[in-house]
Design an enzyme around this catalytic site. Structure first.
Site: not given
Ligand code: DGL
Length: 275
Positions: A75-76, A185-186, A43-44, A11
């Site tokens: 997710n990103t 999103c995590t 990262y988002g 992640d």
């Protein structure tokens, strides 16, 4: 034996522990290696090129440890880097987007689905495209909720500020009359209760971490890769790219227990591994 090797989860930081938690709950016999790229999170808000570059470095490190499967919990990263990862590494690589989409399409009755995620995930259109391809005619309302990440990391899961922020973010989705919402999103599964209270019982929430863990169980069986050993053989290992104390503290919020076996690694100085 391939089965004895660990499953790696990476992640951008700490949020992927929601995925680790679900995997561990469902697959207690497996050993896991978790990498949180805490030095380069988030990262988002980053560009596609950067997200792909970081994801390949993360994967190279994990593959060098000898793993049987790579799970992209972020997710990103799942939105931008899957193709590059699958091209480079010859092993099962699973991202979070498809399982969240499949679960949402199973649940929705009205065909109006909401997605909340980071800015970059929403911009990539990964959820929107896969939903539309999988069920033409589905209506998707997507919204970035960037403030949720720091609120969760602060531990403000049931705080009046988080409730106010949720009300603002979720209003347009309620107005779009969605009946299903993907928590893309995590960090967002940590706010499941709050989001559920704000949207009310007419909206079903899809926890991508849960959906993914369910599918990975099936994938391991179909590839004859499942293992029933677990912690007794080797405790799960956690790697971070920034210092350990903050990760350890916030991990307590995510997992409700203290993590041991955490090590710091500098990915930029690792020799390039051949897959
Ligand atoms: N892990 C990221 C995701 O699921 C959230 C945190 C970040 O922006 O890096 O999209």
């Amino acid at each position: 034996m391939k089965q004895n090797k660990p499953i790696a989860v990476f992640d951008s930081g700490i949020g992927g522990l929601t995925v680790y938690r679900e995997l561990k709950r469902r697959l207690p016999g497996e050993n896991f290696i978790y990498l949180g790229d805490t030095a380069r999170v988030p990262y988002g808000t980053k560009s596609a090129d950067t997200i792909v570059k970081y994801s390949l470095q993360n994967a190279e490190f994990l593959v060098s440890l000898g793993i049987k499967m790579l799970v992209v919990a972020c997710n990103t990263a799942s939105s931008y880097a899957m193709e590059a990862l699958v091209d480079r590494f010859d092993m099962p690589i699973i991202g979070v987007i498809p399982s969240g989409v499949r679960r949402a399409l199973k649940l929705t009755a009205s065909g109006r689905v909401g997605v909340i995620a980071t800015e970059s995930t929403v911009q990539s259109g990964s959820y929107q495209k896969l939903l539309a391809e999988s069920r033409p005619g589905v209506e998707v309302a997507a919204r970035a909720c960037p403030l949720f990440v720091p609120l969760v990391e602060e531990g403000w899961l049931d705080h009046s500020v988080t409730r106010q922020v949720s009300e603002v973010y979720l209003r347009p989705l309620a107005e779009a009359e969605i009946d299903t919402l993907i928590l893309g999103c995590t960090h967002y599964p940590m706010l499941k209760q709050m989001i559920g209270e704000v949207l009310g019982p007419s909206v079903q929430l899809v926890d991508s971490a849960e959906a993914l863990a369910m599918e990975i169980e099936g994938i391991l069986t179909s590839l004859s890769l499942e293992h029933k050993g677990g912690d007794a053989e080797a405790p799960d290992a956690f790697y971070v790219t920034d210092s350990i104390p903050r990760f350890q503290r916030v991990a307590g919020i995510f997992l409700g227990r203290e993590l041991a076996n955490i090590r710091q690694v500098d990915l930029q100085f690792l020799p390039r591994q051949e897959a």
